[in-house]
Design a protein around this motif. Structure first.
Motif, short mmCIF file in Angstrom:
data_model
loop_
_atom_site.label_atom_id
_atom_site.label_comp_id
_atom_site.label_asym_id
_atom_site.label_seq_id
_atom_site.Cartn_x
_atom_site.Cartn_y
_atom_site.Cartn_z
N HIS A 98 18.71 60.55 24.39
CA HIS A 98 19.00 61.99 24.47
C HIS A 98 19.62 62.46 23.15
O HIS A 98 19.17 63.44 22.56
CB HIS A 98 19.94 62.23 25.64
CG HIS A 98 20.30 63.66 25.87
ND1 HIS A 98 19.56 64.49 26.68
CD2 HIS A 98 21.31 64.42 25.38
CE1 HIS A 98 20.10 65.69 26.68
NE2 HIS A 98 21.17 65.68 25.91
N ASN A 99 20.65 61.72 22.71
CA ASN A 99 21.30 62.11 21.45
C ASN A 99 20.33 61.99 20.28
O ASN A 99 20.32 62.84 19.38
CB ASN A 99 22.55 61.26 21.20
CG ASN A 99 23.65 61.60 22.20
OD1 ASN A 99 23.64 62.68 22.82
ND2 ASN A 99 24.60 60.70 22.38
N ALA A 100 19.51 60.93 20.28
CA ALA A 100 18.57 60.72 19.18
C ALA A 100 17.50 61.82 19.16
O ALA A 100 17.08 62.28 18.09
CB ALA A 100 17.92 59.35 19.31
N LEU A 101 17.08 62.24 20.34
CA LEU A 101 16.07 63.31 20.38
C LEU A 101 16.64 64.64 19.93
O LEU A 101 15.93 65.54 19.50
CB LEU A 101 15.49 63.42 21.80
CG LEU A 101 14.61 62.23 22.23
CD1 LEU A 101 14.30 62.29 23.72
CD2 LEU A 101 13.31 62.18 21.41
N HIS A 102 17.98 64.74 20.01
CA HIS A 102 18.66 65.92 19.47
C HIS A 102 18.94 65.75 17.98
O HIS A 102 19.67 66.54 17.39
CB HIS A 102 19.98 66.16 20.20
CG HIS A 102 19.83 67.01 21.43
ND1 HIS A 102 20.30 66.62 22.66
CD2 HIS A 102 19.27 68.21 21.62
CE1 HIS A 102 20.04 67.56 23.55
NE2 HIS A 102 19.41 68.54 22.94
N GLY A 103 18.43 64.69 17.37
CA GLY A 103 18.57 64.52 15.93
C GLY A 103 19.63 63.51 15.51
O GLY A 103 19.88 63.33 14.33
N GLY A 104 20.27 62.85 16.48
CA GLY A 104 21.33 61.90 16.14
C GLY A 104 20.79 60.57 15.61
O GLY A 104 19.61 60.28 15.72
N GLU A 105 21.73 59.80 15.04
CA GLU A 105 21.38 58.46 14.55
C GLU A 105 21.09 57.55 15.73
O GLU A 105 21.73 57.66 16.78
CB GLU A 105 22.57 57.87 13.78
CG GLU A 105 22.85 58.52 12.45
CD GLU A 105 21.70 58.32 11.47
OE1 GLU A 105 21.23 57.17 11.35
OE2 GLU A 105 21.25 59.32 10.87
N TYR A 106 20.18 56.64 15.55
CA TYR A 106 19.90 55.69 16.64
C TYR A 106 19.08 54.54 16.09
O TYR A 106 18.19 54.75 15.27
CB TYR A 106 19.12 56.39 17.77
CG TYR A 106 18.99 55.56 19.03
CD1 TYR A 106 20.08 55.37 19.86
CD2 TYR A 106 17.78 54.97 19.37
CE1 TYR A 106 19.98 54.60 21.02
CE2 TYR A 106 17.67 54.20 20.53
CZ TYR A 106 18.77 54.03 21.35
OH TYR A 106 18.67 53.28 22.48
N VAL A 107 19.43 53.33 16.54
CA VAL A 107 18.59 52.19 16.16
C VAL A 107 17.83 51.78 17.42
O VAL A 107 18.43 51.28 18.39
CB VAL A 107 19.45 51.02 15.63
CG1 VAL A 107 18.57 49.83 15.26
CG2 VAL A 107 20.28 51.48 14.43
N LEU A 108 16.57 52.03 17.40
CA LEU A 108 15.74 51.73 18.57
C LEU A 108 15.34 50.26 18.54
O LEU A 108 14.64 49.82 17.63
CB LEU A 108 14.49 52.62 18.58
CG LEU A 108 13.52 52.39 19.74
CD1 LEU A 108 14.17 52.74 21.08
CD2 LEU A 108 12.25 53.21 19.55
N THR A 109 15.83 49.50 19.53
CA THR A 109 15.51 48.07 19.55
C THR A 109 14.38 47.80 20.55
O THR A 109 14.12 48.61 21.45
CB THR A 109 16.73 47.25 19.99
OG1 THR A 109 17.10 47.69 21.31
CG2 THR A 109 17.91 47.45 19.05
#
Ligand code: UDP
Length: 461
Positions: free
Chosen positions: A132-143
Motif C-alpha cells: 500500500h505504501n509502495a503503491l503510494h510512492g514509498g520505498e520498498y524492497v520487493l522480495t
C-alpha cells in the motif's frame, strides 16, 4: 501509555471513565482541567448491534423523488443477477464503510450482492501494508518471499470462497490475486482500486499489473490515480451515506454529551482531525500546525482515530502522536474502537474546523464527511482531496505545516468566510459524493458489463 496525554480507549459498559489512565488522577486533573468533566461511561468494548440499514425511500427527503425513480429504472436490467464483492477488512477504513451501505441498497434493488472478506496472517497484512505504501510512492524492497506470501494467502482465500456469481468486484490490491479463480466464460471481473496509483513503486506495480490486466475492467477514484492498462477503466468517485451513523443528523444533547465525556470544551474553538493513526495522515504535522496557530488564537485540538484491523503500524504512530502532544491539556487524543461512528459524527459536528492534513490519500472520506456537515475544512492537496475541496470555495487546501497553521488561524478569525466554505462544501457533496450517486454508477457499470446497456423503453415496462 503516557498518562500525561489525554488518550481514551474503550471503556467497559457501566464502568466510570474515571478508571481510564489519567482520567481522574487529581494530580493530572490539575494539569489538564478538561479531564474533570469526564465522568460517564463512554464507548463499549464490543460493537453495538448495528441499526437496520436505511431503505431507498429514506433518501427521498435528501435527494428527491426523480433521482430515486431513476435508480429503480436503471436497476431493471441487472435485476436477479448476482454479484460478489471482496475486500480485506469488514471494519475500519473507508472501503468497508462504503460497502456496508452499498450492498443492502443493491440488494433492495434486487441485484443480489454478497460481500466476502479475505483472511490472512500478520505476515500477509504486513506485506499488503508495505505494498500500500509502495503503491503510494514509498520505498520498498520487493522480495521473492513477499510475493510468495501474497500469492499464498490469495490462493488460500480462493480455495475457501466460492465463485458462482455473474459479477465479481475485487477491491484494492490485497485480494487482487483472486482473479486466478476466474473460469473461462463465467462471470465478469472488475477491479475497484481505491488508492492513488499515480506514482507507484515500479516493482510492486510490476508484480500486480499482470493480475489486474486479467480483469475485464478497472475502476479508479480519480483520473490522476489511474495507470495505463490494457483493460477499460472507469471513474467512480467514492461516497458517503447521509443516513449512516457517521453522517446522520444528531441531537444537540448527544453532541454535548460526547464532548463532555471526552473532556472537550465547546465554549472554545475545536479543531479536529479524524484519521487512522497512520503517518500518511500526518497527525504529527497536525499537532505542529496547531502549536503554531495556538500562538495567535485560542483553540483545542482533537485527534481521533484508531488502527484499522489491517494496519499493524497504528500503535507505533499513536505513540509518536502522544510524544508530539506532550502534556498540552488542549490536545485530546482519542484512540477509538472501529464501532465509534456516532462519536465520530458528534466530534465532527462539534468541531469549529475540520483538518485532514494527509500527505498521501485515497479519496479522503473524512473530508467528504466534514463537508457534508457544513464544516470549514482544511485539507492536504493530495489524492482525491482537491476534487472535494475546491480551494477557497468549498474549503482550503494546504501543502505544509505552516500553511495549515495559517489557515487554522485565518478561519478561526474569519468566521463568516468559514461559514460560507462550509455551506458550499455541503452542496458539493450533495451533488457528487452521496451513496445514491454511487449506486447509480454501479448500476450503469453492471449494465455495461452484463451487456444489458439497453433496457426496454419505459412505455414497455
Ligand atoms: N474512521 C473511523 N474511525 C477512525 C478513523 C477513521 O471510523 O478511528 C472512518 C472515517 O470517519 C472515514 C473512514 O474511516 O469514514 C476513513 O476513510 P478515509 O478515506 O478518510 O481514509 P482511509 O482510512 O480509508 O485511508
Amino acid at each position: 501509555m503516557d498518562e500525561k496525554n489525554t488518550v481514551v480507549t474503550s471503556t467497559e459498559p457501566g464502568q466510570p471513565a474515571a478508571s481510564q489512565p489519567g482520567a481522574s488522577d487529581p494530580k493530572s486533573a490539575t494539569q489538564a482541567p478538561p479531564r474533570e468533566r469526564r465522568r460517564k461511561p463512554r464507548i463499549s468494548e464490543t460493537p453495538p448491534v448495528p441499526p437496520p440499514p436505511p431503505c431507498l425511500a429514506d433518501y427521498e427527503p435528501i435527494i428527491g423523488k426523480p433521482q430515486l425513480d431513476e435508480l429503480h429504472f436503471l436497476a431493471r436490467s441487472a435485476r436477479g443477477k448476482t454479484v460478489k464483492m471482496v475486500n480485506s477488512t469488514s471494519m475500519g477504513g473507508g472501503v468497508a464503510e462504503m460497502l456496508n451501505r452499498l450492498i443492502p441498497l443493491l440488494n433492495e434493488l434486487e441485484v443480489h450482492t454478497k460481500w466476502d472478506v479475505i483472511t490472512g496472517g500478520n505476515d500477509f497484512f504486513e506485506i499488503t501494508k508495505g505494498f500500500h505504501n509502495a503503491l503510494h510512492g514509498g520505498e520498498y524492497v520487493l522480495t521473492k518471499e513477499a510475493k510468495e506470501i501474497f500469492m499464498m494467502y490469495n490462493e488460500q482465500n480462493r480455495q475457501r470462497m466460492q465463485f458462482v456469481e455473474d459479477l465479481f468486484v475485487i477491491h484494492d490490491p490485497q485480494p487482487a490475486g483472486l482473479i486466478r479463480a476466474r473460469e473461462r466464460n463465467r462471470g465478469r471481473w472488475i477491479w475497484r482500486c481505491h488508492i492513488d496509483l499515480s506514482n507507484p513503486h515500479p516493482d510492486v506495480w510490476g508484480f500486480l499489473r499482470p493480475m489486474i490486466e486479467e480483469y475485464d475492467a478497472a475502476i479508479f477514484s480519480s483520473p490522476q490515480f489511474a495507470r495505463q492498462l490494457a483493460i477499460p477503466q472507469y471513474l467512480f468517485y467514492p461516497c458517503i451515506d447521509p443516513l449512516s451513523e457517521k453522517n446522520k443528523e444528531l441531537d444537540e444533547a448527544y453532541i454535548q454529551k460526547v464532548c463532555d465525556d471526552f473532556g472537550i470544551d465547546r465554549s472554545r474553538p475545536i479543531v479536529t482531525q479524524i484519521s487512522r493513526f497512520d503517518r500518511l495522515k500526518d497527525p504529527v504535522g497536525v499537532i505542529q500546525a496547531y502549536q503554531l496557530a495556538k500562538k495567535y488564537v485560542d483553540c483545542q485540538l482533537v485527534l481521533a482515530g484508531g488502527g484499522a484491523s489491517d494496519d499493524p503500524e497504528g500503535a507505533v504512530v499513536l505513540q509518536e502522536v502522544m510524544d508530539a502532544a506532550g502534556d498540552d491539556p488542549d490536545v485530546v487524543i482519542l484512540n477509538l474502537p472501529p464501532w465509534s461512528a456516532l462519536e465520530i459524527n458528534a466530534l465532527q459536528r462539534a468541531s469549529t474546523i475540520v483538518v485532514q492534513k494527509s500527505l498521501k490519500e485515497g479519496f479522503g472520506l473524512t473530508v467528504t464527511e466534514a463537508l457534508w456537515k457544513g464544516k470549514p475544512t482544511i485539507a492536504g492537496a493530495v489524492g482525491g482531496i482537491p476534487t472535494q475541496v475546491i480551494h477557497k470555495l468549498t474549503g482550503v487546501l494546504v501543502h505544509s505545516v505552516e500553511g495549515c497553521a495559517y489557515q487554522i488561524r485565518y478561519l478561526l478569525t474569519h468566521p463568516e468566510f468559514a461559514k460560507e466554505l462550509g455551506k458550499n462544501g455541503r452542496e458539493h457533496v450533495k451533488e457528487n459524493f452521496l451513496m445514491t450517486t454511487n449506486v447509480k454508477r454501479w448500476l450503469l457499470l453492471f449494465q455495461i458489463m452484463l451487456g444489458t446497456a439497453r433496457p426496454e423503453p419505459p412505455d414497455k415496462i
